[in-house]
Each structure stands twice: as structure tokens, then as C-alpha cells.
Write an enzyme that holds these catalytic residues in place. Structure first.
Site, PDB file in Angstrom:
ATOM      1  N   SER A  49      41.414 -34.190  87.429  1.00  8.11           N
ATOM      2  CA  SER A  49      42.768 -34.432  87.939  1.00  8.11           C
ATOM      3  C   SER A  49      42.973 -35.935  88.041  1.00  8.11           C
ATOM      4  O   SER A  49      41.996 -36.707  88.005  1.00  8.11           O
ATOM      5  CB  SER A  49      42.940 -33.780  89.317  1.00  8.11           C
ATOM      6  OG  SER A  49      42.131 -34.477  90.264  1.00  8.11           O
ATOM      7  N   ASP A  84      43.672 -32.897  83.797  1.00  8.75           N
ATOM      8  CA  ASP A  84      44.282 -31.707  84.406  1.00  8.75           C
ATOM      9  C   ASP A  84      45.585 -32.110  85.107  1.00  8.75           C
ATOM     10  O   ASP A  84      45.594 -33.070  85.881  1.00  8.75           O
ATOM     11  CB  ASP A  84      43.265 -31.139  85.426  1.00  8.75           C
ATOM     12  CG  ASP A  84      43.681 -29.809  85.995  1.00  8.75           C
ATOM     13  OD1 ASP A  84      44.409 -29.066  85.314  1.00  8.75           O
ATOM     14  OD2 ASP A  84      43.259 -29.500  87.129  1.00  8.75           O
ATOM     15  N   HIS A 177      47.130 -22.316  92.972  1.00  5.96           N
ATOM     16  CA  HIS A 177      45.887 -23.080  93.148  1.00  5.96           C
ATOM     17  C   HIS A 177      45.327 -22.826  94.548  1.00  5.96           C
ATOM     18  O   HIS A 177      46.077 -22.674  95.502  1.00  5.96           O
ATOM     19  CB  HIS A 177      46.156 -24.584  93.019  1.00  5.96           C
ATOM     20  CG  HIS A 177      46.488 -25.012  91.628  1.00  5.96           C
ATOM     21  ND1 HIS A 177      47.664 -25.631  91.293  1.00  5.96           N
ATOM     22  CD2 HIS A 177      45.788 -24.919  90.470  1.00  5.96           C
ATOM     23  CE1 HIS A 177      47.672 -25.906  90.007  1.00  5.96           C
ATOM     24  NE2 HIS A 177      46.546 -25.481  89.475  1.00  5.96           N
ATOM     25  N   GLY A 178      44.024 -22.834  94.662  1.00  9.70           N
ATOM     26  CA  GLY A 178      43.398 -22.644  95.972  1.00  9.70           C
ATOM     27  C   GLY A 178      43.270 -21.172  96.302  1.00  9.70           C
ATOM     28  O   GLY A 178      43.373 -20.308  95.431  1.00  9.70           O
ATOM     29  N   GLY A 209      42.165 -20.192  88.934  1.00  8.67           N
ATOM     30  CA  GLY A 209      41.176 -19.143  88.646  1.00  8.67           C
ATOM     31  C   GLY A 209      40.335 -18.714  89.841  1.00  8.67           C
ATOM     32  O   GLY A 209      39.635 -17.710  89.774  1.00  8.67           O
ATOM     33  N   THR A 232      38.627 -24.781  93.088  1.00  9.28           N
ATOM     34  CA  THR A 232      38.350 -24.516  94.504  1.00  9.28           C
ATOM     35  C   THR A 232      37.039 -23.769  94.717  1.00  9.28           C
ATOM     36  O   THR A 232      36.296 -24.058  95.660  1.00  9.28           O
ATOM     37  CB  THR A 232      39.526 -23.729  95.129  1.00  9.28           C
ATOM     38  OG1 THR A 232      40.727 -24.464  94.888  1.00  9.28           O
ATOM     39  CG2 THR A 232      39.347 -23.526  96.615  1.00  9.28           C
TER      40      THR A 232
HETATM   41  P1  13P Z   1      41.706 -23.325  91.675  1.00  7.95           P
HETATM   42  O1  13P Z   1      41.469 -24.551  92.504  1.00  7.95           O
HETATM   43  O2  13P Z   1      42.537 -22.328  92.368  1.00  7.95           O
HETATM   44  O3  13P Z   1      40.430 -22.764  91.138  1.00  7.95           O
HETATM   45  O4  13P Z   1      42.575 -23.793  90.425  1.00  7.95           O
HETATM   46  C1  13P Z   1      42.092 -24.767  89.551  1.00  7.95           C
HETATM   47  C2  13P Z   1      43.127 -25.201  88.587  1.00  7.95           C
HETATM   48  O5  13P Z   1      43.978 -24.451  88.168  1.00  7.95           O
HETATM   49  C3  13P Z   1      43.070 -26.594  88.132  1.00  7.95           C
HETATM   50  O6  13P Z   1      44.135 -26.911  87.297  1.00  7.95           O
END
Ligand code: 13P
Length: 287
Positions: A49, A84, A177-178, A209, A232
Site C-alpha cells: 500500500s 495496492d 477490507h478488514g 480476502g 488483515t
Molecule cells: P484484508 O485486509 O481484508 O485481508 O484485505 C486486503 C486487501 O484487499 C488489500 O487490498
């Protein structure tokens, strides 16, 4: 050597499995993911990121670290280094720094602006042989301080962006996300199906994911998802293992904790998490 994500994702789409994108934050994270991919002979995408890029002292430092590790660890499986949720400027910086893949997240712009900016980056990445991910319909939750509410993408807009010639497309289908809230409605498979029908061979990307039940992951892959992002879950595993190590009070010989020993349980926990995900996504042995 770093590679574009194009070939690994084309193969994944054709072979009905998904390649994992695992986000990196430091040396231990990166080493754990690369070693697991090599041991399991799986292709892999390292996600960075913009915030993590800053934390790791900028994109050129990240490129140097990853290339050095690929060399020193003898990594031979395909590895893509991917920005990302990049901004337009961030994508250009990563291209200059030597990333092999970038995401331009224009989902918060009006669709015309998303199309115009994505088109420019299609040209730039195309000339250099790099892969490009675009996004339609914001992914919910918080990513580096940006909070989205979990939109469902318009399949027609997805087609417009796919037709620009991007390598892969992230489309919001209710993913977040998360951690997922208790009252989460689940993924919208009707939307995913409609998007895949309109975008054909385009590899689709599932963000967020972490915490999606295995049956939903498998169904998403059957409907054209070829890349799944996980962040996460690695963070939670790393934190839990590190906390346990400190609470058990190992290595307190009056000198404090040896950082290499302190980070070892977290390193092992990330390896385990990545392995579980690669098994679920079906990418083992596909390098
Ligand atoms: P999570 O943090 O929910 O696993 O998502 C990761 C993501 O989509 C990064 O772009």
C-alpha cells in the site's frame, strides 16, 4: 526476477484457481511470504500500500529489498511486486521505482475520470510490459485511512474499464477490507456473474480476502476471480504470535528481547497463514 502478474493470472483464470496477493510491511513479512511461495511452488503477488511503501522508506527501498531477497533466497517461482490501491501519482512513482505491477484505484472518481486516468496508465504500463489493476465500485472498510462503505459495482462500468485493456479488474461485490461485521450480507454472486459475463477472460480481483468463508471463496473463483488479496489475516496472526511470545516471557535474560527471536513466532505465523490461503485458493504447485 520480478515478473508482471499477467501470465500468472491468465493461467489462474484458465485453470480455475486464484493467485494470492499478500501485503508486505517489513522484511520479515516479505521473507515469510517468499519462502512459503517457493516451498509450495506457488506464484505470488506481494502487495504494497502507499502507507506501507512510506513506512518501508519509499518504493525504491522496497524494490531493492524484494529483488535482493529473490536473489539471496534463490526464489524461482513467479513473483510480482504490486502497488495496492494506488493513486495516479503513486502508480507512476512505483513504475519508475521498478515495481512489476500497479493498481490504480480510481473507484472514488466519477466513471469518466476513472476511465481517462486508467487509459493513460494502460498505455504507460503496456509500453513497459507491466501489469495494471483497475477498480470499479469502492471496496468497503478502511485501507490506509480511506474509509469506503462496500459498494456493488455496475457491471456495465466494469466492462468499460476492462475494455481499456487493463490486466485485471477489482470490482466491489459487497466485499470489505478488514474483519467482516456480524450483519454482513455476503458477496453478491449475481453481480460477480454479470461482471464476468460482460468482461470475458479478464481476471477479476477479490479484495478483502480476510474472513470470507471458504465456500464463498471457492464460488468466487468459479465465477472468474483469479486474484485474492489478503492483509488483515497476516496482521492478526503476526500480532497474536508476538503477543504470546512476550506474555510467555521468553528471552528475558535481563537484556530484553533479541529482536530476531522476538519476530520469529510472527514470521512463522505468517508462513502458516499464507500456506492456508494458498491451499484454499488452489495455487500450490502452479508455479
Ligand atoms: P484484508 O485486509 O481484508 O485481508 O484485505 C486486503 C486487501 O484487499 C488489500 O487490498
Amino acid at each position: 526476477m520480478l515478473v508482471s502478474a499477467k501470465e500468472m493470472l491468465t493461467k489462474a483464470k484458465a485453470g480455475h484457481y486464484a493467485v494470492g496477493q499478500f501485503n508486505i510491511n517489513n522484511l520479515e513479512w516479505t521473507k515469510a511470504i517468499l519462502l512459503t511461495a517457493q516451498e509450495l511452488q506457488s506464484p505470488v503477488i506481494l502487495g504494497v500500500s502507499e502507507g506501507a511503501g512510506k513506512y518501508m522508506c519509499g518504493y525504491t527501498t522496497v524494490v531493492g529489498m524484494v529483488n535482493g531477497m529473490i536473489n539471496e533466497l534463490g526464489i524461482t517461482v513467479p513473483v510480482a511486486l504490486h502497488l495496492d490501491h494506488g493513486s495516479y501519482e503513486g502508480a507512476k512513482k512505483c513504475i519508475e521505482a521498478g515495481f512489476s505491477s500497479v493498481m490504480f484505484d480510481g473507484s472514488h472518481y466519477p466513471i469518466e475520470e476513472n476511465i481517462a486516468k486508467t487509459r493513460e496508465l494502460v498505455e504507460l504500463t503496456g509500453k513497459l510490459g507491466l501489469s495494471l489493476e483497475a477498480e470499479v465500485g469502492a471496496i468497503g472498510g478502511e485501507e490506509d485511512g480511506v474509509v469506503g462503505s462496500g459498494e456493488v459495482a455496475d457491471p456495465e462500468e466494469c466492462k468499460m474499464i476492462a475494455d481499456l485493456g487493463v490486466t485485471m479488474l477489482a470490482a466491489g461485490i459487497g466485499n470489505i477490507h478488514g474483519k467482516y461485521p456480524e450483519n454482513w450480507a455476503g458477496l453478491s454472486f449475481d453481480t460477480l456473474d454479470a461482471i464476468q459475463q460482460l468482461t470475458g477472460d479478464m481476471p477479476l480481483v477479490l479484495h478483502g480476502g480476510t474472513g470470507i468463508p471458504a465456500d464463498m471463496i471457492k464460488k468466487a473463483i468459479s465465477l472468474g476471480v483469479s486474484k485474492i488479496n489478503v492483509n488483515t489475516e497476516c496482521q492478526l496472526a503476526f500480532a497474536a504470535a508476538t503477543r504470546k511470545y512476550i506474555e510467555e516471557g521468553k528471552d528475558q535474560s535481563g537484556k530484553g528481547f533479541d529482536p530476531r527471536k522476538l519476530l520469529a513466532p510472527g514470521f512463522d505465523a505468517i508462513k502458516e497463514t499464507v500456506k492456508e490461503k494458498m491451499e484454499l485458493f488452489g495455487s500450490i504447485g502452479k508455479a
